[in-house]
Design an enzyme around this catalytic site. Structure first.
Site, PDB file in Angstrom:
ATOM      1  N   ARG A   1       0.865  -1.184   0.000  1.00  0.00           N
ATOM      2  CA  ARG A   1       0.000   0.000   0.000  1.00  0.00           C
ATOM      3  C   ARG A   1       0.906   1.239   0.000  1.00  0.00           C
ATOM      4  NH1 ARG A   1      -5.303  -1.412   2.075  1.00  0.00           N
ATOM      5  NH2 ARG A   1      -5.588   0.739   2.755  1.00  0.00           N
TER       6      ARG A   1
ATOM      7  N   CYS B   1     -13.239  13.386   8.275  1.00  0.00           N
ATOM      8  CA  CYS B   1     -14.035  12.366   8.948  1.00  0.00           C
ATOM      9  C   CYS B   1     -13.744  12.348  10.448  1.00  0.00           C
ATOM     10  CB  CYS B   1     -13.754  10.997   8.347  1.00  0.00           C
ATOM     11  SG  CYS B   1     -14.174  10.886   6.591  1.00  0.00           S
TER      12      CYS B   1
ATOM     13  N   TYR C   1     -13.824  10.099  12.709  1.00  0.00           N
ATOM     14  CA  TYR C   1     -13.062   8.997  13.281  1.00  0.00           C
ATOM     15  C   TYR C   1     -11.627   8.975  12.774  1.00  0.00           C
ATOM     16  CZ  TYR C   1     -14.325   6.901   8.784  1.00  0.00           C
ATOM     17  OH  TYR C   1     -14.516   6.670   7.451  1.00  0.00           O
TER      18      TYR C   1
ATOM     19  N   THR D   1      -7.936   3.236  -2.861  1.00  0.00           N
ATOM     20  CA  THR D   1      -8.941   3.476  -1.827  1.00  0.00           C
ATOM     21  C   THR D   1      -9.223   4.966  -1.790  1.00  0.00           C
ATOM     22  OG1 THR D   1      -8.252   1.584  -0.485  1.00  0.00           O
ATOM     23  CG2 THR D   1      -9.480   3.310   0.627  1.00  0.00           C
TER      24      THR D   1
ATOM     25  N   SER E   1     -14.948   4.666   0.315  1.00  0.00           N
ATOM     26  CA  SER E   1     -15.368   4.823   1.708  1.00  0.00           C
ATOM     27  C   SER E   1     -16.723   5.526   1.767  1.00  0.00           C
ATOM     28  CB  SER E   1     -14.329   5.640   2.486  1.00  0.00           C
ATOM     29  OG  SER E   1     -13.081   4.978   2.485  1.00  0.00           O
TER      30      SER E   1
ATOM     31  N   ARG F   1       0.788  -7.686   4.036  1.00  0.00           N
ATOM     32  CA  ARG F   1       0.758  -6.287   3.640  1.00  0.00           C
ATOM     33  C   ARG F   1       1.939  -5.496   4.190  1.00  0.00           C
ATOM     34  NH1 ARG F   1      -3.906  -8.505   3.441  1.00  0.00           N
ATOM     35  NH2 ARG F   1      -5.709  -7.620   2.358  1.00  0.00           N
ATOM     36  N   LEU F   2       2.444  -4.607   3.354  1.00  0.00           N
ATOM     37  CA  LEU F   2       3.425  -3.610   3.752  1.00  0.00           C
ATOM     38  C   LEU F   2       2.904  -2.247   3.327  1.00  0.00           C
ATOM     39  CD1 LEU F   2       6.681  -5.405   2.540  1.00  0.00           C
ATOM     40  CD2 LEU F   2       5.827  -5.296   4.896  1.00  0.00           C
TER      41      LEU F   2
ATOM     42  N   ASP G   1     -20.880  26.530  17.920  1.00  0.00           N
ATOM     43  CA  ASP G   1     -19.617  26.112  17.302  1.00  0.00           C
ATOM     44  C   ASP G   1     -19.624  26.352  15.797  1.00  0.00           C
ATOM     45  OD1 ASP G   1     -17.019  24.613  17.356  1.00  0.00           O
ATOM     46  OD2 ASP G   1     -18.162  23.260  16.083  1.00  0.00           O
TER      47      ASP G   1
END
Length: 620
Positions: free
Chosen positions: A73, A84, A86, A154, A178, A317-318, A590
Site C-alpha cells: 500500500r 471524517c 473517526y 482506496t 469509503s 501487507r506492507l 460552534d
C-alpha cells in the site's frame, strides 16, 4: 434497484483490439466495429498469464514467521478533502513539508523494486489519493511494471466519477470507496463536508465501467451508523457491490473508545435476524475480510475484524507512507525511512537489505492493540430500537429501497439538484432545518417553542430531599431496580440568539462549515443517546425515539430548539431531552463562532415529562 447489465454499459465505452503489455500477457484494447469484451475478462487473462510465469518469492519480503508480503500500500498524499470524525480533527493535521514527501519518480522507483521482489498487488491510498494531480500518470506507470497483477485505489469518492474513465484507461483494476452512511445529512455530519451525491456518482460510475465487485468500505460506530447495517446490505440485492463493514479502530487523534466499537459477531447477528439464510463464502488465505452473501443477491457483504478477530497470522501487507517511511504493521510504531536512504544514494541491494531487515522484525501480531483491548471492558449492547435514528427530515427508514432505486437512477451530474431534493426535501427559499420525507407534515421543522411559565399537571409529589446523595452527603446513583417499567416521554427546549449576521448565513445555508441546522440536529440526537456517559449519575436508557427540531425566528435572529425523547423503563428521560437541546445549542454556537462571538445560549428548560411515579409535568 438493479443496475443495467455491465456488458451493455461497456459496449458504449469499450472497443476491441489486441496489444501486449510489458509482461507479455495479452491485453485487449477495443476498436469500433469489433466485438466488445469486459475489463474483467481482460484482467482475468492477465492474471492467468502471470500465475503461469511467476518467479520464486523474495527472501527480503518474507518475515521470520514465513509470511510472504506480496501486497504493498502506497500513500500518495497526506492531504484529504474531508474531515471524517473517526480519522482526524476538524482543523486537519500538521502536514509534512512538500520537500520531505516522496516524488513521483521515488514512488515509482520503490514500486519497481518491490514488484521485482514479488509484490503483485499495489493499492494507492492517502490521505485522499485522487487529489494528487498526477495520480492518473502514476497508475499508468505502475501498469507497465512486469509482474504487477492488481492496481487498486482506496478513495472517499468525491473525485471518482470525474477521474475514473482516465484511471481505468491507465490500468486501474480495483476500487474501494469509503461511505459510512446512506443518509446525506448524516454524511455531512460525519465528514464535516458536503459531497454525498458525488460519492454516489462515483459508485455508479464504477459499476457502469464494469468494476465488479465495487468495494464499499463502511466504518461502523456505535450510536452513529450501526442502525444502517441492513440498509447497506439491501444495496447488494441488485448491485455488484462488496459492502465491507469495518470494526472501529484506534488511530492517532481519533479519540478511540471501545464503547464505539461494534464487533463483527454483533453485526453478523443483526444481519442474520433479517436474512437467516445468509451464507459464508470461501476466503483467500491472506484475506482480511470474512465474506457473506444473501442467496440470490448480486453483491456480497464482508467484515474486517481488525479488533475482535485479528488476521495477523496471514498478513501479507506492507505500507509506504507519503513521506517515504516503510511500515510493516498498520498498528505498529516501527518505521524505517526509505526516502532518506534513497536520497542518500543507496543502491538497490542496500535498499533491499534495509527492507528485509524491517520485514524480519515484524511481530507475530499487533501486541499494542491486543493489550488495549484486554484492558477495555466489553462493549455495551446497541441502544438502537424500533426507531433508532428518526430525526425529523432524516427519516431514511421510510421506503428505503424505493429511495435507493431513485437515487441510483438519478445520481448523474445533471441531476444533482434533484438528488439533493429527493434526499433532503425541497422547500421555499426561506431556510428551515429540513422537511420530512412524507408529504403530510408541516414543512417547518417544529412548531413555535413555548415560552410560557411552568405549571405542574396532576399531583405534585416532589421531594424536599436530594435523591443523588447518600446519608453522608456523598454522590450516589439512585437504585431504580424496584421501579416498574412505564412509557416515559420528555420534551425540552433551548434558544440560540445568533445576531443578524450569523442568522442570515444560517438562514441561507452559507456557512463555510456546512449546514448548521442539520449538524446541530444530528448532534442533539447523538447527545441524547450518550447522556449517561456525559452526566455521571444518569442511568443508561435504551431510547426508542429521539427527535430534535429546529426553527428560525427572524424577529429575534434566533433558532428555537425542541428535543423529545421516549423510552420504556424504570427511569425518566428528561435528562436525555435536556442534553439533546443543550448540545444542539452548543453545536450551533460552534458552527457560527467564526462569524460572531456575540451569540447567547439560553432558555434551556424542560417543557414536559410523562410516565413517572411523581406524576406528569407540563409547562402551559
Amino acid at each position: 434497484m438493479a443496475a443495467r447489465p455491465v456488458s451493455r454499459m461497456l459496449q458504449r465505452v469499450l472497443r476491441s483490439s489486441v496489444r501486449s503489455c510489458s509482461s507479455g500477457a495479452p491485453v485487449t484494447q477495443h476498436r469500433p466495429g469489433e466485438p466488445s469484451q469486459t475489463a474483467v475478462e481482460e484482467l482475468s487473462r492477465r492474471r492467468q498469464f502471470l500465475r503461469e510465469h511467476a518467479a520464486p518469492f523474495s527472501a527480503f519480503l518474507t518475515d521470520s514467521f514465513g509470511r510472504q508480503h506480496s501486497y504493498l500500500r502506497i500513500s500518495l498524499t497526506e492531504k484529504c478533502n474531508l474531515r471524517c470524525q473517526y480519522c482526524m480533527p476538524e482543523e486537519g493535521v500538521p502536514l509534512t513539508p512538500k520537500a520531505d514527501l516522496l516524488t513521483t519518480e521515488e514512488i515509482l522507483t520503490l514500486a519497481r523494486l518491490f514488484v521485482k521482489e514479488g509484490v503483485d498487488k499495489i493499492r494507492l491510498t492517502g490521505g485522499e489519493p485522487l487529489i494528487r494531480p498526477d495520480v492518473v500518470d502514476i497508475v499508468a506507470q505502475l501498469h507497465r511494471l512486469e509482474g504487477l497483477r492488481t492496481i487498486g485505489i482506496t478513495t472517499n469518492g468525491i473525485n471518482l466519477a470525474r477521474l475514473l474513465p482516465q484511471l481505468q484507461k491507465a490500468g486501474l483494476s480495483a476500487i474501494n470507496i469509503s461511505l459510512d452512511t446512506l443518509v446525506p445529512a448524516k454524511f455531512e455530519f460525519i465528514v464535516r463536508r458536503k459531497g454525498f451525491h458525488k460519492v454516489m456518482e462515483g459508485i455508479h460510475k464504477a459499476i457502469e465501467l464494469g468494476y465488479s465487485p465495487v468495494k464499499v468500505n463502511c466504518v461502523v460506530m456505535r450510536g452513529l451508523n450501526e442502525d444502517e447495517l441492513l440498509d447497506f446490505v439491501a444495496l447488494t440485492e441488485g448491485l455488484p457491490l462488496d459492502v465491507r463493514f469495518i470494526e472501529y479502530m484506534p488511530f492517532d487523534g481519533n479519540k478511540w473508545n471501545f464503547k464505539k466499537m461494534v464487533s463483527y459477531k454483533e453485526m453478523l447477528d443483526t444481519l442474520r435476524q433479517q436474512w437467516p439464510e445468509l451464507e459464508k463464502l470461501p476466503e483467500e488465505e491472506s484475506s482480511t475480510a470474512k465474506a457473506f452473501k444473501v442467496p440470490g443477491f448480486r453483491g456480497q457483504v464482508s467484515f474486517i475484524t481488525s479488533m475482535s478477530e485479528h488476521f495477523c497470522g496471514t498478513c501479507n501487507r506492507l505500507r509506504i507512507t507519503a513521506d517515504g517511511n516503510l511500515k510493516v504493521c498498520l498498528f505498529g510504531n516501527s518505521e524505517v525511512s526509505l526516502r532518506d536512504h534513497l536520497r542518500a544514494g543507496a543502491s538497490e541491494e542496500e535498499l533491499l537489505q534495509i527492507i528485509g531487515a524491517a520485514v524480519g522484525r515484524k511481530k507475530r501480531q499487533h501486541a499494542e492493540l491486543l493489550l488495549m483491548l484486554q484492558d477495555s471492558p466489553p462493549a455495551i449492547p446497541s441502544i438502537s430500537s424500533q426507531d433508532p435514528f428518526r430525526v425529523q427530515g432524516i427519516g431514511h427508514r421510510v421506503s428505503f429501497s424505493n429511495q435507493m432505486a431513485t437515487l441510483w437512477k438519478g445520481c448523474r451530474g445533471p441531476r444533482t439538484s434533484l438528488l439533493a431534493q429527493r434526499w433532503l426535501g425541497s422547500g421555499p427559499p426561506q431556510r428551515h432545518c429540513s422537511s420530512r420525507l412524507d408529504s403530510d407534515t408541516n414543512p417547518k421543522c417544529l412548531s413555535a417553542v413555548s415560552r410560557a411559565p411552568a405549571t405542574p399537571s396532576g399531583p405534585p409529589p416532589t421531594s424536599d430531599q436530594l435523591t443523588h446523595v447518600d446519608a453522608e452527603g456523598r454522590a450516589a446513583m439512585v437504585d431504580v431496580g424496584g421501579k416498574p417499567d412505564t412509557e416515559r416521554v420528555a420534551v425540552a427546549s433551548a434558544v440560540v440568539l445568533l445576531g443578524p449576521v450569523a442568522f442570515k448565513l444560517v438562514q441561507k445555508n452559507q456557512l463555510k462549515k456546512g449546514d448548521a441546522l442539520v449538524v446541530a440536529q444530528l448532534a442533539g440526537v447523538q447527545a441524547a443517546k450518550q447522556t449517561s456517559q456525559l452526566i455521571p449519575l444518569c442511568h443508561h436508557v435504551a431510547l426508542s425515539h429521539v427527535e430534535v427540531q429546529l426553527e428560525l425566528d427572524s424577529t429575534r435572529h434566533a433558532v428555537g430548539i425542541q428535543a423529545s425523547c421516549r423510552a420504556r423503563g424504570p427511569t425518566g428521560v428528561e435528562m436525555e431531552a435536556l442534553t439533546a437541546a443543550a448540545v444542539a445549542a452548543l453545536t450551533l454556537y460552534d458552527m457560527c463562532k467564526a462569524v460572531s462571538r456575540d451569540i447567547v445560549l439560553g432558555e434551556i428548560k424542560l417543557i414536559s415529562k410523562t410516565g413517572g411515579q411523581r406524576g406528569d409535568f407540563h409547562r402551559t
